[in-house]
Write a protein that holds these residues in place. Structure first.
Motif, short mmCIF file in Angstrom:
data_model
loop_
_atom_site.label_atom_id
_atom_site.label_comp_id
_atom_site.label_asym_id
_atom_site.label_seq_id
_atom_site.Cartn_x
_atom_site.Cartn_y
_atom_site.Cartn_z
N LEU A 370 -7.75 10.70 -5.13
CA LEU A 370 -9.11 9.95 -5.29
C LEU A 370 -8.76 8.43 -5.94
CD1 LEU A 370 -12.21 9.64 -4.89
CD2 LEU A 370 -13.05 10.40 -6.73
N GLY A 371 -8.26 8.30 -6.78
CA GLY A 371 -7.67 7.20 -7.17
C GLY A 371 -7.16 6.20 -6.39
N VAL A 372 -6.01 6.77 -5.64
CA VAL A 372 -5.93 6.05 -4.84
C VAL A 372 -6.18 5.57 -3.42
CG1 VAL A 372 -3.66 6.08 -2.84
CG2 VAL A 372 -3.67 7.11 -5.24
N LEU A 373 -7.35 6.21 -3.31
CA LEU A 373 -8.72 5.94 -2.50
C LEU A 373 -8.83 4.85 -2.80
CD1 LEU A 373 -9.20 9.47 -0.85
CD2 LEU A 373 -7.85 8.01 0.14
N PHE A 374 -9.11 4.03 -3.61
CA PHE A 374 -10.02 3.47 -4.65
C PHE A 374 -9.16 2.28 -4.65
CE2 PHE A 374 -11.32 0.94 -7.76
CZ PHE A 374 -12.44 0.15 -7.66
N PHE A 375 -8.13 2.43 -5.09
CA PHE A 375 -6.87 1.38 -5.64
C PHE A 375 -7.04 0.90 -3.83
CE2 PHE A 375 -3.13 -0.61 -7.02
CZ PHE A 375 -3.19 -0.74 -7.94
N VAL A 376 -6.38 1.76 -3.16
CA VAL A 376 -5.69 0.84 -2.14
C VAL A 376 -6.37 -0.69 -1.82
CG1 VAL A 376 -4.66 0.82 0.38
CG2 VAL A 376 -3.93 2.30 -2.33
N PRO A 377 -8.00 0.12 -1.48
CA PRO A 377 -8.58 -0.96 -0.46
C PRO A 377 -9.17 -2.01 -2.17
CG PRO A 377 -10.11 1.19 -0.48
CD PRO A 377 -8.58 1.56 -1.37
N ALA A 378 -9.59 -1.10 -2.67
CA ALA A 378 -9.96 -2.45 -3.96
C ALA A 378 -8.96 -3.46 -4.22
CB ALA A 378 -10.17 -1.89 -5.96
N MET A 379 -7.70 -3.27 -4.35
CA MET A 379 -6.39 -4.63 -3.88
C MET A 379 -7.06 -5.17 -3.15
SD MET A 379 -5.26 -4.55 -7.17
CE MET A 379 -7.04 -3.76 -8.09
N ASN A 380 -7.19 -4.39 -1.37
CA ASN A 380 -7.34 -4.84 -0.86
C ASN A 380 -8.56 -6.22 -0.87
OD1 ASN A 380 -6.92 -5.79 2.16
ND2 ASN A 380 -6.25 -4.09 3.07
N LEU A 381 -9.52 -5.88 -1.12
CA LEU A 381 -11.00 -6.28 -1.22
C LEU A 381 -10.21 -8.19 -1.93
CD1 LEU A 381 -13.78 -6.70 -0.29
CD2 LEU A 381 -14.37 -5.44 -2.36
N ALA A 382 -9.96 -6.96 -2.98
CA ALA A 382 -9.46 -8.54 -3.69
C ALA A 382 -8.74 -9.59 -3.61
CB ALA A 382 -8.87 -8.19 -5.54
N GLY A 383 -7.67 -8.80 -2.53
CA GLY A 383 -6.96 -10.17 -1.97
C GLY A 383 -5.21 -10.11 -2.57
N VAL A 384 -5.31 -9.10 -3.11
CA VAL A 384 -3.72 -9.05 -3.69
C VAL A 384 -2.58 -8.55 -2.77
CG1 VAL A 384 -2.44 -7.98 -5.17
CG2 VAL A 384 -4.66 -7.67 -6.12
N PRO A 385 -1.07 -9.47 -2.45
CA PRO A 385 -0.62 -9.16 -0.92
C PRO A 385 -0.15 -8.49 -1.69
CG PRO A 385 -0.26 -11.48 -3.14
CD PRO A 385 -1.27 -11.41 -3.78
N PRO A 386 0.50 -7.61 -0.32
CA PRO A 386 0.79 -8.03 1.41
C PRO A 386 -0.51 -7.98 1.67
CG PRO A 386 1.83 -6.22 1.42
CD PRO A 386 1.02 -6.45 -0.33
N PHE A 387 -1.86 -7.36 1.13
CA PHE A 387 -2.32 -6.54 2.46
C PHE A 387 -3.70 -7.79 2.75
CE2 PHE A 387 -3.00 -3.53 -1.91
CZ PHE A 387 -2.51 -2.72 -1.04
N SER A 388 -4.06 -7.35 4.26
CA SER A 388 -4.54 -7.90 4.96
C SER A 388 -6.16 -8.84 3.87
CB SER A 388 -5.40 -7.30 5.97
OG SER A 388 -6.24 -6.41 5.81
N GLY A 389 -6.60 -8.54 3.35
CA GLY A 389 -7.89 -9.04 2.68
C GLY A 389 -7.37 -10.28 2.14
N PHE A 390 -5.33 -10.90 1.44
CA PHE A 390 -4.49 -11.77 0.84
C PHE A 390 -4.74 -12.45 2.02
CE2 PHE A 390 -0.46 -13.56 1.10
CZ PHE A 390 -0.84 -14.04 -0.24
N LEU A 391 -3.93 -12.19 3.33
CA LEU A 391 -3.46 -12.62 4.76
C LEU A 391 -4.98 -13.48 5.12
CD1 LEU A 391 -1.22 -10.12 6.07
CD2 LEU A 391 -0.51 -12.12 4.80
N GLY A 392 -6.14 -12.55 4.89
CA GLY A 392 -7.15 -13.25 5.82
C GLY A 392 -7.79 -14.95 4.82
N LYS A 393 -7.94 -14.49 3.68
CA LYS A 393 -8.56 -15.44 2.44
C LYS A 393 -7.36 -16.44 2.63
CE LYS A 393 -10.67 -12.55 -1.12
NZ LYS A 393 -10.41 -11.20 -0.61
N LEU A 394 -5.66 -16.23 2.66
CA LEU A 394 -4.78 -17.47 2.74
C LEU A 394 -5.20 -17.60 3.95
CD1 LEU A 394 -2.41 -18.46 2.03
CD2 LEU A 394 -0.60 -17.03 3.05
N GLY A 395 -5.21 -17.09 5.33
CA GLY A 395 -5.64 -18.09 7.13
C GLY A 395 -6.90 -18.79 6.21
N LEU A 396 -7.70 -18.84 5.68
CA LEU A 396 -9.21 -19.55 5.12
C LEU A 396 -8.83 -20.55 4.10
CD1 LEU A 396 -11.44 -16.20 4.87
CD2 LEU A 396 -12.10 -18.03 6.59
N LEU A 397 -8.41 -20.36 3.71
CA LEU A 397 -8.08 -21.25 1.93
C LEU A 397 -7.61 -22.53 3.09
CD1 LEU A 397 -7.70 -19.08 -1.26
CD2 LEU A 397 -9.61 -20.69 -0.12
#
Length: 501
Positions: A370-397
């Motif tokens: 359960l810790g892993v299932l939270f940690f991965v999408p949470a870091m993704n939402l925060a935009g931590v590299p190299p997740f898609s959240g980082f790539l999406g935010k980087l493209g917008l910025l």
């Protein structure tokens, strides 16, 4: 391939009728629901491939050609949205089946849940595929009518109270939308989007701007754009976990989709860009500040949902190909990640009996998966590299920097600040709910999480990671979709091959 276009709408509706007729036979209801959504996903993928290779796929409903009849249009944007929404609704359905409440609890009676859930899916896909404003309104009303039932399942006092707020706000936005539809028809004599793309250009600037603002007001309420977002954090957290997850992932994005569609196809001049930039910045910052102040996991995620809508509006407001591509990419990312986080919140509630961060702790020790299932999408939402959240935010910025000017630079700063505060919020949840010493509510009694619930959540986490791995091809699709949206001619020619009357 045009024969496939209505299926993402028709199949769930037929499934809803069958599951209602089979009331009292939960196994058949589950099988039909899973089969319908699986088939919808397959059809959506085929439509996306077709739209990417050959252009928009159009079908005239009832063989009445446009602009007289209703048309359904699967261009790259619509097909991509249907693919992502179908994948998400299928995973959430499996999660709900694993939870078992649709069979064993009064909070989600199976007789109501499966038919209503399929109707909701049909409404979402109809909104994405709608080729005229009135059919878009119908799509909204179908999904809203189903959501009224889902958000008040069980009839508890809390759900009825918060659900009433949701119903009132939704009806208000629908009234604004319907009024705007009537005014558009009065001014142009048509509601077909392809025909409107030409006729609206001939209107006086003041009339055109008034119609644009009316539609934006209706869609902004549905998308929970600040300051029209106060209803969301109070309404979503009280619903059952699967309902909250699908609402968070999809319903607000239908509003965002409508903004993207109308701002590019109907109002490409950018008259409202300054207003959109201001509300985008306020949505990002105020939303995430609300999340910082929360101690309940579901309310916290509701505020992050509001906050990250601002990124999408930011991309639309730039009125550039790069900004629009980044906004579409971020919509796909956010549908997946935000839904996953609400499913994780449901797992936390299942395991610890609460989502109150003051009562939950030590989950990383007692439930490491359960810790892993939270940690991965949470870091993704925060935009931590190299997740898609980082790539999406980087493209917008990057799009904001390339656009230049004071407001885009302010939004770049607001987006960066929001990302950092999202990381702070995610770290705070990790420290309180997962890392600190276990609380009594977490370890007593020990609850074994249903495998299907965990499996559905794992599938969505994997889908989020796949967006990172396949970010290059996905950006190609979003860039292509953005280019077509800005050109407008591919959409117009596909709907009206004989020319605009």
């Amino acid at each position: 391939m045009s024969a496939l276009v209505p299926l993402p709408v028709v199949v769930p509706l037929l499934g809803a009728a069958l599951t209602l007729l089979l009331a009292g036979q939960p196994r058949l209801q589950r099988a039909i629901s899973v089969l319908c959504l699986s088939g919808t996903l397959i059809v959506a993928v085929l439509l996306l491939v077709q739209a990417y290779r050959y252009g928009p796929v159009v079908v005239a409903v009832g063989a009445w050609p446009a602009p007289v009849g209703i048309v359904l249009v699967a261009d790259q944007l619509a097909a991509l949205m249907v693919v992502v929404s179908s994948a998400v609704t299928l995973c959430v359905l499996l999660y709900s089946i694993g939870q078992g409440r649709s069979e064993t609890s009064e909070t989600t009676p199976v007789v109501i849940f499966h038919p209503t859930y399929l109707v909701l899916t049909a409404g979402v896909t109809n909104a994405f595929l709608a080729g005229d404003l009135f059919n878009l309104f119908v799509g909204f009303e179908i999904l809203l009518a189903a959501s009224f039932v889902l958000i008040t399942l069980g009839g508890t006092e809390t759900r009825i109270r918060t659900g009433s707020t949701y119903v009132v706000v939704s009806i208000l936005s629908s009234m604004v939308f319907l009024t705007a539809v009537g005014l558009v028809y009065a001014a142009t004599g048509t509601l077909n989007l392809a025909q409107l793309a030409h006729r609206l250009d001939d209107l006086p600037d003041g009339v055109r701007l008034a119609l644009e603002l009316m539609l934006l007001l209706a869609f902004a309420i549905k998308a929970a754009v600040f300051p029209l977002s106060a209803w969301l954090p109070d309404s979503y957290p009280t619903a059952p976990a699967p309902v909250t997850a699908v609402f968070a992932g999809l319903l607000t994005k239908v509003g965002v989709y409508a903004i993207i569609r109308t701002e590019t196809l109907l109002f490409p001049g950018g008259q409202a860009d300054v207003l959109l930039m201001v509300v985008a910045g306020l949505t990002m910052v105020i939303g995430i500040l609300g999340a910082v102040a929360q101690s309940d996991l579901k309310r916290l995620f509701s505020f992050t949902l509001v906050s990250h809508i601002g990124y999408m509006i930011f991309g639309v407001a730039l009125s550039t190909a790069a900004g629009l591509s980044g906004a579409i990419f971020y919509v796909v990312h956010h549908i997946t990640i935000q839904t996953t986080l609400f499913l994780v919140a449901g797992l936390v509630e299942e395991r610890a009996g609460s989502t109150d961060l003051r009562r939950v702790g030590g989950l990383a020790r007692v439930a490491p998966l359960l810790g892993v299932l939270f940690f991965v999408p949470a870091m993704n939402l925060a935009g931590v590299p190299p997740f898609s959240g980082f790539l999406g935010k980087l493209g917008l910025l990057q799009a904001g920097v390339a656009a230049g000017g004071p407001l885009p630079w302010v939004l770049v700063a607001a987006g960066t600040l929001t990302s950092l505060l999202t990381l702070y919020v995610a770290s705070r949840v990790w420290n309180l709910a997962f890392w600190r010493a276990p609380r009594l509510a977490t370890i007593e009694p020990a609850v074994r999480l249903p495998k299907l619930m965990v499996g559905a959540t794992v599938a969505l986490v994997a889908f989020g990671l796949a967006l990172t791995v396949l970010a290059g091809p996905l950006f190609d699709v979003t860039a292509d979709a953005a280019a077509d949206l800005r050109l407008r001619t591919p959409y117009v020619r596909a709907v009206l091959p004989g020319g605009v009357p």
